[in-house]
Design a protein around this motif. Sequence first.
Motif, PDB file in Angstrom:
ATOM      1  N   ARG A  75       0.882  -1.132   0.104  1.00 11.05           N
ATOM      2  CA  ARG A  75      -0.172  -0.131  -0.101  1.00 11.05           C
ATOM      3  C   ARG A  75       0.870   1.209   0.036  1.00 11.05           C
ATOM      4  N   GLU A  76       1.867   1.257   0.851  1.00 16.71           N
ATOM      5  CA  GLU A  76       2.853   2.401   1.021  1.00 16.71           C
ATOM      6  C   GLU A  76       3.755   2.684  -0.358  1.00 16.71           C
ATOM      7  N   THR A  77       3.697   1.669  -1.399  1.00 15.59           N
ATOM      8  CA  THR A  77       4.371   1.814  -2.540  1.00 15.59           C
ATOM      9  C   THR A  77       3.432   1.597  -3.840  1.00 15.59           C
ATOM     10  N   GLU A  78       2.020   1.955  -3.558  1.00 13.93           N
ATOM     11  CA  GLU A  78       0.985   1.470  -4.614  1.00 13.93           C
ATOM     12  C   GLU A  78       1.029   2.187  -6.038  1.00 13.93           C
ATOM     13  N   GLY A  79       1.512   3.616  -5.564  1.00 12.72           N
ATOM     14  CA  GLY A  79       1.494   4.640  -6.982  1.00 12.72           C
ATOM     15  C   GLY A  79       2.759   4.498  -7.454  1.00 12.72           C
ATOM     16  N   ASN A  80       3.706   3.928  -7.029  1.00 14.77           N
ATOM     17  CA  ASN A  80       4.990   3.919  -7.753  1.00 14.77           C
ATOM     18  C   ASN A  80       5.596   2.483  -8.059  1.00 14.77           C
ATOM     19  N   PRO A  81       5.420   1.769  -9.102  1.00 15.26           N
ATOM     20  CA  PRO A  81       5.832   0.546  -9.429  1.00 15.26           C
ATOM     21  C   PRO A  81       7.181   0.435  -9.541  1.00 15.26           C
ATOM     22  N   GLY A  82       7.991   1.216 -10.060  1.00 15.69           N
ATOM     23  CA  GLY A  82       9.528   1.258  -9.989  1.00 15.69           C
ATOM     24  C   GLY A  82       9.967   1.029  -8.489  1.00 15.69           C
ATOM     25  N   ARG A  84       8.334  -0.051  -5.985  1.00 13.12           N
ATOM     26  CA  ARG A  84       8.013  -1.241  -5.568  1.00 13.12           C
ATOM     27  C   ARG A  84       8.990  -2.414  -6.059  1.00 13.12           C
ATOM     28  N   LEU A  85       9.421  -2.248  -7.487  1.00 12.91           N
ATOM     29  CA  LEU A  85      10.235  -3.428  -7.700  1.00 12.91           C
ATOM     30  C   LEU A  85      11.702  -3.290  -7.226  1.00 12.91           C
ATOM     31  N   GLN A  86      11.976  -2.233  -6.900  1.00 13.08           N
ATOM     32  CA  GLN A  86      13.333  -1.991  -6.392  1.00 13.08           C
ATOM     33  C   GLN A  86      13.315  -2.433  -4.796  1.00 13.08           C
ATOM     34  N   LYS A  87      12.395  -2.404  -4.052  1.00 14.28           N
ATOM     35  CA  LYS A  87      12.333  -2.736  -2.801  1.00 14.28           C
ATOM     36  C   LYS A  87      12.080  -4.266  -2.978  1.00 14.28           C
ATOM     37  N   ILE A  88      11.274  -5.048  -3.837  1.00 20.45           N
ATOM     38  CA  ILE A  88      11.239  -6.236  -3.886  1.00 20.45           C
ATOM     39  C   ILE A  88      12.462  -6.997  -4.225  1.00 20.45           C
TER      40      ILE A  88
END
Length: 127
Positions: A75-82, A84-88
């Motif tokens: 939810r915290e990185t919902e608007g920014n897929p880049g 989110r991918l970096q965190k993953i």
Amino acid sequence: MTNLISNIFGHISSLLKGLEVKRFLAVALVGFLVLTTNMTSGYTDKNLGERVREQVQQDDARRPKTTGEWNKEARETEGNPGKRLQKIGEESAEAFKQFGSGYVEGAKNTASDVGDSAAEAGRNLTK
């Protein structure tokens, strides 16, 4: 009277033959073990939940460990897929590093145990 007793004995005998004795003894033994062992000792411990939480949180990893933590992070990185991918990617690298360290330690222990077993076998052969 003798006929009645022999008929009863015949019925009991045929009943015992039809009642597979081995299977009955196996079921009786399992029932005895289940009834005599204390299977609820771990469930009655009131601190069990706390101990499980401590084990889950025992390492200092920054990655989420529970479903709730994963959903919160999503939810915290919902608007920014880049982002989110970096965190993953970072979390995956950390998880692989942690897994690799455990794997190496396990391999060392196994190799040590195999070496000890081989040495013991060699000593037994020389006796």
